[in-house]
Write a protein that holds these residues in place. Structure first.
Motif, PDB file in Angstrom:
ATOM      1  N   ASN A   1      53.242  13.693  38.901  1.00  0.00           N
ATOM      2  CA  ASN A   1      52.188  12.768  39.296  1.00  0.00           C
ATOM      3  C   ASN A   1      51.949  12.742  40.796  1.00  0.00           C
ATOM      4  O   ASN A   1      50.826  12.550  41.241  1.00  0.00           O
ATOM      5  CB  ASN A   1      52.511  11.363  38.802  1.00  0.00           C
ATOM      6  N   PHE A   2      53.006  12.903  41.554  1.00  0.00           N
ATOM      7  CA  PHE A   2      52.872  12.838  43.010  1.00  0.00           C
ATOM      8  C   PHE A   2      53.985  13.660  43.643  1.00  0.00           C
ATOM      9  O   PHE A   2      55.132  13.622  43.191  1.00  0.00           O
ATOM     10  CB  PHE A   2      52.979  11.383  43.486  1.00  0.00           C
ATOM     11  N   MET A   3      53.618  14.401  44.698  1.00  0.00           N
ATOM     12  CA  MET A   3      54.629  15.079  45.498  1.00  0.00           C
ATOM     13  C   MET A   3      54.358  14.757  46.952  1.00  0.00           C
ATOM     14  O   MET A   3      53.200  14.674  47.377  1.00  0.00           O
ATOM     15  CB  MET A   3      54.581  16.595  45.288  1.00  0.00           C
ATOM     16  N   GLY A   4      55.421  14.612  47.704  1.00  0.00           N
ATOM     17  CA  GLY A   4      55.233  14.284  49.102  1.00  0.00           C
ATOM     18  C   GLY A   4      56.311  14.856  49.986  1.00  0.00           C
ATOM     19  O   GLY A   4      57.362  15.302  49.505  1.00  0.00           O
ATOM     20  N   TRP A   5      56.016  14.829  51.272  1.00  0.00           N
ATOM     21  CA  TRP A   5      56.991  15.217  52.287  1.00  0.00           C
ATOM     22  C   TRP A   5      57.267  14.012  53.170  1.00  0.00           C
ATOM     23  O   TRP A   5      56.332  13.340  53.636  1.00  0.00           O
ATOM     24  CB  TRP A   5      56.451  16.364  53.137  1.00  0.00           C
ATOM     25  N   TYR A   6      58.543  13.755  53.373  1.00  0.00           N
ATOM     26  CA  TYR A   6      58.977  12.662  54.233  1.00  0.00           C
ATOM     27  C   TYR A   6      59.774  13.251  55.386  1.00  0.00           C
ATOM     28  O   TYR A   6      60.522  14.209  55.203  1.00  0.00           O
ATOM     29  CB  TYR A   6      59.845  11.677  53.456  1.00  0.00           C
ATOM     30  N   GLY A   7      59.609  12.660  56.547  1.00  0.00           N
ATOM     31  CA  GLY A   7      60.359  13.109  57.702  1.00  0.00           C
ATOM     32  C   GLY A   7      61.285  12.014  58.209  1.00  0.00           C
ATOM     33  O   GLY A   7      60.912  10.838  58.207  1.00  0.00           O
ATOM     34  N   GLN A   8      62.477  12.414  58.581  1.00  0.00           N
ATOM     35  CA  GLN A   8      63.423  11.462  59.169  1.00  0.00           C
ATOM     36  C   GLN A   8      63.885  12.018  60.502  1.00  0.00           C
ATOM     37  O   GLN A   8      64.673  12.964  60.560  1.00  0.00           O
ATOM     38  CB  GLN A   8      64.619  11.210  58.246  1.00  0.00           C
ATOM     39  N   ALA A   9      63.343  11.435  61.556  1.00  0.00           N
ATOM     40  CA  ALA A   9      63.714  11.855  62.899  1.00  0.00           C
ATOM     41  C   ALA A   9      65.068  11.247  63.262  1.00  0.00           C
ATOM     42  O   ALA A   9      65.467  10.230  62.683  1.00  0.00           O
ATOM     43  CB  ALA A   9      62.647  11.409  63.900  1.00  0.00           C
TER      44      ALA A   9
ATOM     45  N   GLY B   1      45.931  14.990  40.880  1.00  0.00           N
ATOM     46  CA  GLY B   1      44.511  15.327  40.881  1.00  0.00           C
ATOM     47  C   GLY B   1      44.045  16.000  42.152  1.00  0.00           C
ATOM     48  O   GLY B   1      42.894  16.442  42.232  1.00  0.00           O
ATOM     49  N   GLY B   2      44.921  16.073  43.148  1.00  0.00           N
ATOM     50  CA  GLY B   2      44.566  16.770  44.377  1.00  0.00           C
ATOM     51  C   GLY B   2      44.304  15.881  45.572  1.00  0.00           C
ATOM     52  O   GLY B   2      44.183  16.371  46.695  1.00  0.00           O
ATOM     53  N   SER B   3      44.214  14.570  45.370  1.00  0.00           N
ATOM     54  CA  SER B   3      44.001  13.675  46.514  1.00  0.00           C
ATOM     55  C   SER B   3      45.209  13.712  47.429  1.00  0.00           C
ATOM     56  O   SER B   3      46.349  13.736  46.972  1.00  0.00           O
ATOM     57  CB  SER B   3      43.777  12.244  46.024  1.00  0.00           C
ATOM     58  N   THR B   4      44.928  13.711  48.717  1.00  0.00           N
ATOM     59  CA  THR B   4      45.996  13.803  49.701  1.00  0.00           C
ATOM     60  C   THR B   4      45.983  12.597  50.635  1.00  0.00           C
ATOM     61  O   THR B   4      44.975  11.911  50.777  1.00  0.00           O
ATOM     62  CB  THR B   4      45.864  15.076  50.550  1.00  0.00           C
TER      63      THR B   4
ATOM     64  N   VAL C   1      50.068  13.060  61.939  1.00  0.00           N
ATOM     65  CA  VAL C   1      49.959  14.475  61.562  1.00  0.00           C
ATOM     66  C   VAL C   1      48.568  14.850  61.076  1.00  0.00           C
ATOM     67  O   VAL C   1      48.317  16.031  60.781  1.00  0.00           O
ATOM     68  CB  VAL C   1      50.997  14.861  60.490  1.00  0.00           C
ATOM     69  N   LYS C   2      47.670  13.885  60.980  1.00  0.00           N
ATOM     70  CA  LYS C   2      46.312  14.186  60.514  1.00  0.00           C
ATOM     71  C   LYS C   2      45.666  15.240  61.398  1.00  0.00           C
ATOM     72  O   LYS C   2      45.710  15.162  62.619  1.00  0.00           O
ATOM     73  CB  LYS C   2      45.463  12.913  60.507  1.00  0.00           C
ATOM     74  N   GLY C   3      45.085  16.228  60.738  1.00  0.00           N
ATOM     75  CA  GLY C   3      44.438  17.315  61.469  1.00  0.00           C
ATOM     76  C   GLY C   3      45.379  18.431  61.859  1.00  0.00           C
ATOM     77  O   GLY C   3      44.923  19.486  62.313  1.00  0.00           O
ATOM     78  N   ARG C   4      46.683  18.196  61.720  1.00  0.00           N
ATOM     79  CA  ARG C   4      47.658  19.234  62.082  1.00  0.00           C
ATOM     80  C   ARG C   4      48.435  19.757  60.882  1.00  0.00           C
ATOM     81  O   ARG C   4      48.809  20.916  60.852  1.00  0.00           O
ATOM     82  CB  ARG C   4      48.648  18.683  63.123  1.00  0.00           C
ATOM     83  N   PHE C   5      48.701  18.886  59.932  1.00  0.00           N
ATOM     84  CA  PHE C   5      49.484  19.261  58.755  1.00  0.00           C
ATOM     85  C   PHE C   5      48.584  19.280  57.523  1.00  0.00           C
ATOM     86  O   PHE C   5      47.660  18.461  57.406  1.00  0.00           O
ATOM     87  CB  PHE C   5      50.608  18.266  58.509  1.00  0.00           C
ATOM     88  N   THR C   6      48.890  20.186  56.610  1.00  0.00           N
ATOM     89  CA  THR C   6      48.161  20.261  55.350  1.00  0.00           C
ATOM     90  C   THR C   6      49.154  20.390  54.204  1.00  0.00           C
ATOM     91  O   THR C   6      50.017  21.277  54.230  1.00  0.00           O
ATOM     92  CB  THR C   6      47.209  21.461  55.327  1.00  0.00           C
ATOM     93  N   ILE C   7      49.019  19.515  53.235  1.00  0.00           N
ATOM     94  CA  ILE C   7      49.884  19.584  52.066  1.00  0.00           C
ATOM     95  C   ILE C   7      49.110  20.198  50.909  1.00  0.00           C
ATOM     96  O   ILE C   7      47.895  19.977  50.767  1.00  0.00           O
ATOM     97  CB  ILE C   7      50.409  18.179  51.678  1.00  0.00           C
ATOM     98  N   SER C   8      49.804  20.989  50.111  1.00  0.00           N
ATOM     99  CA  SER C   8      49.164  21.598  48.950  1.00  0.00           C
ATOM    100  C   SER C   8      50.157  21.639  47.795  1.00  0.00           C
ATOM    101  O   SER C   8      51.375  21.647  48.012  1.00  0.00           O
ATOM    102  CB  SER C   8      48.672  23.010  49.271  1.00  0.00           C
ATOM    103  N   LEU C   9      49.620  21.650  46.593  1.00  0.00           N
ATOM    104  CA  LEU C   9      50.454  21.647  45.396  1.00  0.00           C
ATOM    105  C   LEU C   9      49.979  22.735  44.444  1.00  0.00           C
ATOM    106  O   LEU C   9      48.819  22.741  44.035  1.00  0.00           O
ATOM    107  CB  LEU C   9      50.378  20.280  44.701  1.00  0.00           C
TER     108      LEU C   9
END
Length: 127
Positions: free
Chosen positions: A32-40, A54-57, A63-71
């Motif tokens: 249903n959902f996949m994500g990336w989490y960062g822990q600095a 469904g493809g909504s991101t 990170v907007k404009g720099r990172f792109t997630i795809s499934l």
């Protein structure tokens, strides 16, 4: 049982790219959902990017404009393409799956699935 295994971490130059991948394995019926989490270092884990079945991101503002997630649903691989990296992107990146439904879940009537985490892959951005 579902396993999420990340790859692609390592060192990167400021301004450079890096691509992370996460493979989900197991008797998966639906994601249903996949994500990336960062822990600095010294900070809490935060969502960097997420993608619905469904493809909504959605992206963190940083990170907007720099990172792109795809499934790739068929291959069950979620990727994070990172561009214009800065030292502030240095973190351990964790793959997260929410509502991953397996055949075993279906057998017991759990149609909402479960949440899973990978073990993380570190990204260090420095010159």
């Amino acid at each position: 049982q579902v396993h999420l295994v990340e790859s692609g971490g390592g060192s990167a130059q400021p301004g450079g790219p890096r691509r992370l991948s996460c493979v989900a394995s197991g008797s998966i019926v639906r994601i249903n959902f996949m994500g990336w989490y960062g822990q600095a270092p010294g900070k809490e884990r935060e969502m960097v990017a997420g993608i619905l079945n469904g493809g909504s991101t959605r992206y963190a503002d940083s990170v907007k404009g720099r990172f792109t997630i795809s499934l790739d649903k068929a291959a069950k691989v979620v990727s994070l393409q990172m561009h214009s990296l800065t030292p502030e992107d240095t973190a351990v990146y964790y793959c997260n799956g929410k509502g991953i439904v397996t055949s075993q879940d279906m057998d017991v009537g759990n149609y909402y699935g479960r949440d899973y985490w990978g073990k993380g892959t570190p990204v260090t951005v420095s010159s």
